[in-house]
Each structure stands twice: as structure tokens, then as C-alpha cells.
Scaffold this motif. Structure first.
Motif, PDB file in Angstrom:
ATOM      1  N   TYR A 223     -45.408  58.672  17.740  1.00  0.00           N
ATOM      2  CA  TYR A 223     -46.197  58.417  18.497  1.00  0.00           C
ATOM      3  C   TYR A 223     -47.655  58.851  18.576  1.00  0.00           C
ATOM      4  N   GLU A 224     -47.926  60.598  17.852  1.00  0.00           N
ATOM      5  CA  GLU A 224     -49.267  60.923  17.297  1.00  0.00           C
ATOM      6  C   GLU A 224     -50.026  60.129  16.206  1.00  0.00           C
ATOM      7  N   ARG A 225     -49.384  59.859  15.979  1.00  0.00           N
ATOM      8  CA  ARG A 225     -49.690  58.586  14.904  1.00  0.00           C
ATOM      9  C   ARG A 225     -50.748  57.387  15.069  1.00  0.00           C
ATOM     10  N   MET A 226     -49.594  56.855  16.388  1.00  0.00           N
ATOM     11  CA  MET A 226     -51.149  55.854  16.507  1.00  0.00           C
ATOM     12  C   MET A 226     -51.923  56.445  17.523  1.00  0.00           C
ATOM     13  N   LEU A 227     -51.692  57.630  18.348  1.00  0.00           N
ATOM     14  CA  LEU A 227     -52.560  57.656  19.351  1.00  0.00           C
ATOM     15  C   LEU A 227     -53.904  58.290  18.096  1.00  0.00           C
ATOM     16  N   ALA A 228     -53.613  59.066  17.306  1.00  0.00           N
ATOM     17  CA  ALA A 228     -54.946  59.706  16.225  1.00  0.00           C
ATOM     18  C   ALA A 228     -55.905  58.361  15.560  1.00  0.00           C
ATOM     19  N   PHE A 229     -55.446  57.179  15.590  1.00  0.00           N
ATOM     20  CA  PHE A 229     -55.559  56.028  14.824  1.00  0.00           C
ATOM     21  C   PHE A 229     -56.857  55.240  16.840  1.00  0.00           C
ATOM     22  N   ALA A 230     -56.346  55.727  17.971  1.00  0.00           N
ATOM     23  CA  ALA A 230     -56.789  54.954  19.197  1.00  0.00           C
ATOM     24  C   ALA A 230     -58.084  55.915  19.564  1.00  0.00           C
ATOM     25  N   ILE A 231     -58.101  57.590  19.287  1.00  0.00           N
ATOM     26  CA  ILE A 231     -59.191  58.069  18.939  1.00  0.00           C
ATOM     27  C   ILE A 231     -59.543  58.047  17.752  1.00  0.00           C
ATOM     28  N   ALA A 232     -59.848  57.766  16.593  1.00  0.00           N
ATOM     29  CA  ALA A 232     -60.685  57.304  16.071  1.00  0.00           C
ATOM     30  C   ALA A 232     -61.528  56.234  16.605  1.00  0.00           C
ATOM     31  N   ALA A 233     -60.819  55.158  16.535  1.00  0.00           N
ATOM     32  CA  ALA A 233     -61.287  54.633  17.365  1.00  0.00           C
ATOM     33  C   ALA A 233     -61.827  54.507  18.534  1.00  0.00           C
ATOM     34  N   GLN A 234     -61.517  55.723  19.451  1.00  0.00           N
ATOM     35  CA  GLN A 234     -63.006  55.567  20.746  1.00  0.00           C
ATOM     36  C   GLN A 234     -64.377  56.327  20.135  1.00  0.00           C
ATOM     37  N   ASN A 235     -63.932  56.973  18.795  1.00  0.00           N
ATOM     38  CA  ASN A 235     -64.809  58.109  18.076  1.00  0.00           C
ATOM     39  C   ASN A 235     -66.070  56.768  17.935  1.00  0.00           C
ATOM     40  N   ALA A 236     -65.508  55.584  17.471  1.00  0.00           N
ATOM     41  CA  ALA A 236     -66.286  55.353  16.416  1.00  0.00           C
ATOM     42  C   ALA A 236     -66.618  53.831  17.671  1.00  0.00           C
ATOM     43  N   MET A 237     -66.244  53.691  18.815  1.00  0.00           N
ATOM     44  CA  MET A 237     -66.923  52.942  19.716  1.00  0.00           C
ATOM     45  C   MET A 237     -68.363  53.524  20.617  1.00  0.00           C
ATOM     46  N   LYS A 238     -68.180  55.033  20.478  1.00  0.00           N
ATOM     47  CA  LYS A 238     -69.304  55.611  20.878  1.00  0.00           C
ATOM     48  C   LYS A 238     -70.271  55.629  20.335  1.00  0.00           C
ATOM     49  N   GLN A 239     -70.127  55.670  18.559  1.00  0.00           N
ATOM     50  CA  GLN A 239     -71.230  55.856  17.521  1.00  0.00           C
ATOM     51  C   GLN A 239     -72.059  54.522  17.598  1.00  0.00           C
ATOM     52  N   ILE A 240     -71.123  52.980  17.799  1.00  0.00           N
ATOM     53  CA  ILE A 240     -71.842  52.344  17.741  1.00  0.00           C
ATOM     54  C   ILE A 240     -72.329  51.181  18.680  1.00  0.00           C
ATOM     55  N   GLU A 241     -72.214  52.086  20.283  1.00  0.00           N
ATOM     56  CA  GLU A 241     -72.736  51.049  21.012  1.00  0.00           C
ATOM     57  C   GLU A 241     -74.145  50.992  21.366  1.00  0.00           C
ATOM     58  N   SER A 242     -75.334  51.674  20.358  1.00  0.00           N
ATOM     59  CA  SER A 242     -76.325  51.493  20.219  1.00  0.00           C
ATOM     60  C   SER A 242     -76.687  50.081  19.355  1.00  0.00           C
ATOM     61  N   VAL A 243     -75.816  49.620  18.055  1.00  0.00           N
ATOM     62  CA  VAL A 243     -76.101  48.891  17.758  1.00  0.00           C
ATOM     63  C   VAL A 243     -75.026  47.384  18.035  1.00  0.00           C
ATOM     64  N   MET A 244     -74.076  46.984  19.278  1.00  0.00           N
ATOM     65  CA  MET A 244     -73.114  46.105  19.103  1.00  0.00           C
ATOM     66  C   MET A 244     -72.698  46.591  20.432  1.00  0.00           C
ATOM     67  N   PRO A 245     -72.528  45.668  21.376  1.00  0.00           N
ATOM     68  CA  PRO A 245     -71.990  45.195  22.722  1.00  0.00           C
ATOM     69  C   PRO A 245     -70.855  45.770  22.981  1.00  0.00           C
ATOM     70  N   GLU A 246     -70.410  46.149  24.233  1.00  0.00           N
ATOM     71  CA  GLU A 246     -69.141  47.102  24.384  1.00  0.00           C
ATOM     72  C   GLU A 246     -68.323  45.402  23.947  1.00  0.00           C
ATOM     73  N   GLU A 247     -68.914  44.964  25.175  1.00  0.00           N
ATOM     74  CA  GLU A 247     -67.452  43.946  24.959  1.00  0.00           C
ATOM     75  C   GLU A 247     -66.843  43.068  23.825  1.00  0.00           C
ATOM     76  N   LYS A 248     -68.071  42.802  22.743  1.00  0.00           N
ATOM     77  CA  LYS A 248     -67.776  42.367  21.288  1.00  0.00           C
ATOM     78  C   LYS A 248     -66.843  43.568  20.437  1.00  0.00           C
ATOM     79  N   ALA A 249     -67.210  44.585  20.724  1.00  0.00           N
ATOM     80  CA  ALA A 249     -66.886  45.991  19.891  1.00  0.00           C
ATOM     81  C   ALA A 249     -64.851  45.497  20.252  1.00  0.00           C
ATOM     82  N   LEU A 250     -64.595  45.443  21.967  1.00  0.00           N
ATOM     83  CA  LEU A 250     -63.287  45.355  22.279  1.00  0.00           C
ATOM     84  C   LEU A 250     -62.856  44.192  21.688  1.00  0.00           C
ATOM     85  N   SER A 251     -63.791  43.194  22.322  1.00  0.00           N
ATOM     86  CA  SER A 251     -62.522  41.867  20.970  1.00  0.00           C
ATOM     87  C   SER A 251     -62.398  42.150  20.661  1.00  0.00           C
ATOM     88  N   ILE A 252     -63.668  42.266  19.152  1.00  0.00           N
ATOM     89  CA  ILE A 252     -63.024  42.453  17.780  1.00  0.00           C
ATOM     90  C   ILE A 252     -61.485  43.895  17.841  1.00  0.00           C
TER      91      ILE A 252
END
Length: 265
Positions: A223-252
Motif C-alpha cells: 500500500y505504501e508504494r501506491m501511496l508514494a505515487f499518489a503523493i508524487a502526483a499531489q506534488n505535481a498537481m500543486k506545481q502545475i496549477e499555474s499552467v494547467m486547469p485542475e479539471e484537465k489535470a485530473l482528467s489526464i
């Protein structure tokens, strides 16, 4: 639920995410469970430190691993123009989805002795108890359906967007759309092919095994491995919010992750 079924579920949870098992105390690692080279003293020291802190935070290893995964991905994907945001999210969705199904299926298989007779039949019986349906196509591909894999990917998705309960609303129409494409080439076609250029499966294959060292140091249970990828994705979502709408990022994230999370080679 019968006692036998309850026991199977408890065995699975103990191997997959023991922190969720009431009254269970996680034992100290056995020597054969330590996959860090004894000569690599810095990594071994870090692994021991993370282990010592798990009593205070069960998921400290996943959190540290997630940050390291994100940093490595940025370095690997960077070119002269920087990092392509759509590709970054597609990669995290693809590898996160694959880890969802890999963790579940590797844990399920670990419950059965390698030399057991009729192993495939036993796997199907245990899978049914765990709300896992293994569907095999004529070409021999296996897809994993059922509530357990759906709930696991929902956990990945909700962690990535840092908002609980968002996954069900977002993923239900996507799941219905993709269900009829299982086993066909169309299963791997997303609405973002022209932006990313590779299918979810191709991406997951490219990054297969690239984070094993990180997992060996920081993560102890699937479970920790899956969670680690999710946390990496969470970091990415925060970093790209100024260049991509959240809805588009979540769809991808959803399109690439849902597909790989239901495919088991």
C-alpha cells in the motif's frame, strides 16, 4: 460473512496494509526482508530511521518516497523547454495505476504457496472473497475488475488531488466508457493521445522498475508504494496549477491511471 472469508480478508490486509488491521502490531523486519545492500550504509541508515518513525506516522516512508519520486521524474522528463505538464501527469497516472493493481495482485499471490496444486483455481477463489474479478481475454491478457481495485484507485486519485470523495464523481462515467473496450486496442486510447504521444501501457512499461531502489529504502508494504505515487502526483498537481486547469489535470490522471489499474499483463 463466514469466518473463513473474514480470515482471508484479514490475511490480505495484514500483508498489504497491516496498519488497517485492528489489534495487529507490525513486527520488526526480518533480515531477508531487507533489500538494501549492507555496504550502502547511508541507505541502510535511512531505512532504519524510517522504520523507527513508523510508530508515530505509519506512512512516513510513503511520504518521503513520494517526494523523491517526484524529484526524479522532473529530472528525467525535463528538456530545454522544461517539463511538459500533460506528460508529467500522464506518467504519474500510468505508473500509479499500475502500482494499484500490482500491489493487490502480488499480495494476493503471496497468500498461496508456489507449489500449491490448482494454484490458479485457488487464486480465483481468494480473489472472489476479496471482491476481485480476474477476466482473461482470448489473447491471454488479464484485466482486474471489482470493488477492491476500484476503491484502491479511488484512494490514489483522492490523495493525488488532496480532496477525499472526489474520485467517485469523476471516475464513474470514465469507468462506464472504458468497460466496453476491455481487451481491444481502443482500451488504451485516451482523449489526450495527441498531447502525450504514448499510451498508458507504453508509459507504465517505460518506467517499470525505475523506483525499486526508492521503494526498498522507504516503503515496507504494498500500500505504501501506491501511496508514494499518489503523493508524487499531489506534488505535481500543486506545481502545475499555474499552467494547467485542475479539471484537465485530473482528467489526464484519471484516464491514464484507471486504464493501467485494471490491466494485469
Amino acid at each position: 460473512m463466514s469466518t473463513g472469508a473474514e480470515q482471508v480478508i484479514k490475511m490480505f490486509q495484514t500483508a498489504y496494509m497491516p496498519y488497517s488491521v485492528e489489534g495487529y502490531t507490525v513486527p520488526q523486519r526480518k533480515p531477508e526482508e531487507i533489500k538494501v545492500d549492507s555496504k550502502d550504509r547511508a541507505s541502510l541508515a535511512m531505512m532504519n530511521y524510517i522504520d523507527s518513525q513508523r510508530a508515530n506516522d505509519n506512512f512516513i516512508g510513503a511520504k518521503v518516497a513520494g517526494k523523491e519520486i517526484y524529484t526524479n521524474l522532473i529530472n528525467w522528463l525535463k528538456d530545454g523547454k522544461g517539463v511538459h505538464a500533460e506528460t508529467l501527469i500522464a506518467v504519474l497516472g500510468s505508473i500509479g495505476g499500475r502500482e494499484c493493481v500490482s500491489g493487490i495482485m502480488s499480495t494476493l499471490e503471496s497468500l498461496i504457496s508456489d507449489d500449491a496444486e490448482n494454484k490458479s483455481q485457488i487464486i480465483n477463489v481468494i480473489a472472489g472473497i476479496l471482491d476481485i474479478l480476474i477476466a482473461e481475454t482470448k489473447s491471454g491478457e488479464r484485466y482486474i475488475m471489482g470493488g477492491r481495485i476500484a476503491n484502491t484507485f479511488c484512494s490514489f486519485y483522492d490523495t493525488a488531488c488532496a480532496e477525499q470523495g472526489k474520485a467517485v464523481e469523476k471516475l464513474k462515467p470514465l469507468a462506464s466508457e472504458i468497460a466496453g473496450k476491455v481487451g481491444s486496442p481502443d482500451y488504451w486510447k485516451t482523449h489526450f493521445d495527441n498531447l502525450v504521444g504514448k499510451s498508458p501501457k507504453e508509459i507504465a512499461d517505460i518506467f517499470e522498475g525505475k523506483f525499486e531502489f526508492t521503494f526498498n529504502v522507504y516503503c515496507r508494504f504494498p500500500y505504501e508504494r501506491m501511496l508514494a505515487f499518489a503523493i508524487a502526483a499531489q506534488n505535481a498537481m500543486k506545481q502545475i496549477e499555474s499552467v494547467m486547469p485542475e479539471e484537465k489535470a485530473l482528467s489526464i490522471l484519471a484516464e491514464y491511471g484507471w486504464r493501467t489499474s485494471h490491466y494485469w499483463k
